[in-house]
Write a protein that holds these residues in place. Sequence first.
Motif, PDB file in Angstrom:
ATOM      1  N   PRO A   1      -1.184   1.537   1.297  1.00  0.00           N
ATOM      2  CA  PRO A   1      -2.303   0.421   1.934  1.00  0.00           C
ATOM      3  C   PRO A   1      -1.916  -0.861   1.965  1.00  0.00           C
ATOM      4  O   PRO A   1      -2.218  -1.601   2.947  1.00  0.00           O
ATOM      5  N   GLN A   2      -1.557  -1.144   0.773  1.00  0.00           N
ATOM      6  CA  GLN A   2      -0.769  -2.666   0.653  1.00  0.00           C
ATOM      7  C   GLN A   2       0.368  -2.934   1.749  1.00  0.00           C
ATOM      8  O   GLN A   2       0.298  -4.123   2.582  1.00  0.00           O
ATOM      9  N   GLU A   3       1.284  -2.023   2.063  1.00  0.00           N
ATOM     10  CA  GLU A   3       2.374  -2.203   3.083  1.00  0.00           C
ATOM     11  C   GLU A   3       1.557  -2.357   4.565  1.00  0.00           C
ATOM     12  O   GLU A   3       2.006  -3.214   5.251  1.00  0.00           O
ATOM     13  N   GLU A   4       0.612  -1.579   4.820  1.00  0.00           N
ATOM     14  CA  GLU A   4      -0.054  -1.308   6.159  1.00  0.00           C
ATOM     15  C   GLU A   4      -0.831  -2.662   6.341  1.00  0.00           C
ATOM     16  O   GLU A   4      -0.841  -3.352   7.545  1.00  0.00           O
ATOM     17  N   ALA A   5      -1.356  -3.163   5.121  1.00  0.00           N
ATOM     18  CA  ALA A   5      -2.220  -4.648   5.150  1.00  0.00           C
ATOM     19  C   ALA A   5      -1.420  -5.636   5.486  1.00  0.00           C
ATOM     20  O   ALA A   5      -1.672  -6.465   6.477  1.00  0.00           O
TER      21      ALA A   5
ATOM     22  N   ARG B   1      -0.243  -5.613   9.234  1.00  0.00           N
ATOM     23  CA  ARG B   1      -1.207  -5.801  10.163  1.00  0.00           C
ATOM     24  C   ARG B   1      -1.671  -7.175  10.093  1.00  0.00           C
ATOM     25  O   ARG B   1      -1.792  -7.783  11.194  1.00  0.00           O
ATOM     26  N   VAL B   2      -1.542  -8.104   9.033  1.00  0.00           N
ATOM     27  CA  VAL B   2      -1.759  -9.412   8.696  1.00  0.00           C
ATOM     28  C   VAL B   2      -0.746 -10.353   9.672  1.00  0.00           C
ATOM     29  O   VAL B   2      -1.031 -11.357  10.217  1.00  0.00           O
TER      30      VAL B   2
ATOM     31  N   GLY C   1      -8.944 -13.780  14.885  1.00  0.00           N
ATOM     32  CA  GLY C   1      -8.519 -12.654  13.999  1.00  0.00           C
ATOM     33  C   GLY C   1      -8.710 -12.989  12.680  1.00  0.00           C
ATOM     34  O   GLY C   1      -8.262 -12.002  11.864  1.00  0.00           O
ATOM     35  N   LEU C   2      -9.326 -14.229  12.152  1.00  0.00           N
ATOM     36  CA  LEU C   2      -9.510 -14.546  10.589  1.00  0.00           C
ATOM     37  C   LEU C   2     -10.226 -13.428  10.117  1.00  0.00           C
ATOM     38  O   LEU C   2      -9.968 -13.121   8.728  1.00  0.00           O
ATOM     39  N   VAL C   3     -11.490 -13.072  10.468  1.00  0.00           N
ATOM     40  CA  VAL C   3     -12.145 -12.186   9.841  1.00  0.00           C
ATOM     41  C   VAL C   3     -11.491 -10.783   9.587  1.00  0.00           C
ATOM     42  O   VAL C   3     -11.522 -10.250   8.411  1.00  0.00           O
ATOM     43  N   SER C   4     -10.738 -10.058  10.526  1.00  0.00           N
ATOM     44  CA  SER C   4      -9.871  -8.965  10.160  1.00  0.00           C
ATOM     45  C   SER C   4      -8.876  -9.102   9.525  1.00  0.00           C
ATOM     46  O   SER C   4      -8.786  -8.576   8.505  1.00  0.00           O
ATOM     47  N   MET C   5      -8.260 -10.325   9.426  1.00  0.00           N
ATOM     48  CA  MET C   5      -7.117 -10.448   8.298  1.00  0.00           C
ATOM     49  C   MET C   5      -7.701 -10.690   6.911  1.00  0.00           C
ATOM     50  O   MET C   5      -7.316 -10.037   6.117  1.00  0.00           O
TER      51      MET C   5
END
Length: 395
Positions: free
Chosen positions: A300-304, A307-308, A361-365
Amino acid sequence: MLTTGLAAVSTAILAMNRQLQVREVLQTIVRSARELLDAEYAALGVPDDRGGFAQFVVDGVSDEQWKAIGPLPRQHGILAAMLEEATPQRLADVRRDPRFGGWPQAHPELTDFLGMPVVEGEEVLGALFLSNKRRPGPDDERGSEPERARRPGPDDRSSFTEEDEALLGLLAEHAAIALSNARLHERGRELTIAAERTRIAHELHDAVAQKLFSLRLTSQAAAALVHRDPERARAELQEVAVLAADAADELRAAVVELRPAALEDDGLVAALRAHVQVLHRAHAATVTFTAHGVRVLPSPQEEAVLRVAQEALHNALRHADADRVEVALDRTSAGRARLAVTDNGRGFDPGEVRRAGRHLGLVSMTDRAAGVGGTLTVSSAPGEGTSVELEVPGG
């Protein structure tokens, strides 16, 4: 032995629950079962709906042996019995069982056999089995290392016991939970990817369709002015070139985002480096990547982090008019992984962006950071570029 075995089961359960990918869970189950009951071979087959196995994981067989064995087995004989009847199978010699149908020439010779279905509710998730239990030696309960290391003959092996069956049954119960959780995790990731692709498709449609519409109108205006006002026609054609270049950039960016990142195969550092290299080739800006001291992170951390990084790069290259973007991945003194995406673009006033209802994209990040226990910091000012920093645990 049972007390010792329960402690070993507890260790195996913890190892299974650390994994989030189905393949990793299967491998951990098989390896744990073989070590727990001191068997020479272990395997776990996940059935498909066509009489075969969707996945088949083994332990105790080398890669060369596995390749020589050939195609995956079918659901037949004792394996089929475990899947159809959902009952354990404990045999002194599998070759003497009337259901035994032989095996390929390169297959190792199996004798005593212990099989256990992996069941959740009424669904049989898989068939777990062990073979060739090592015989305890005279030095102690488990035998000396030379005694355990040698390959005994068929008459020299002890059969699996009722205690072995009970321990394997306990392991199989928890294996079912771990396997179900891993499946749910992968399904959640698939849904997230599907939602992300839908978002990109909408963005692609809105952005590119608008540019193509403008491109069509501008080209028509240029055609109408060619004879009447050549100078204006030339200006319109220059605008056509700009719009075409913008549309091409939009398409390239969409293709990059739609391309699946190789996190599972290559890891975060390699996936980020490949992503940056593609962007560097696709855009006029110089895009660089450095990484120092970051270990493998939980999925999960790697994907986050990935994506950020993608969102921050998207903003820098498509909105900030930057000619240099730097991506850095390192480790903080507190042992957290830190991602920094810095550009020298036009920058912006974060307060003004919020008041205008634009998010970039600030909200999604921010949501992605919070979802893995991380923090996101965005620093920017008009004319001074932008820096996006993400810190997540586990670095």
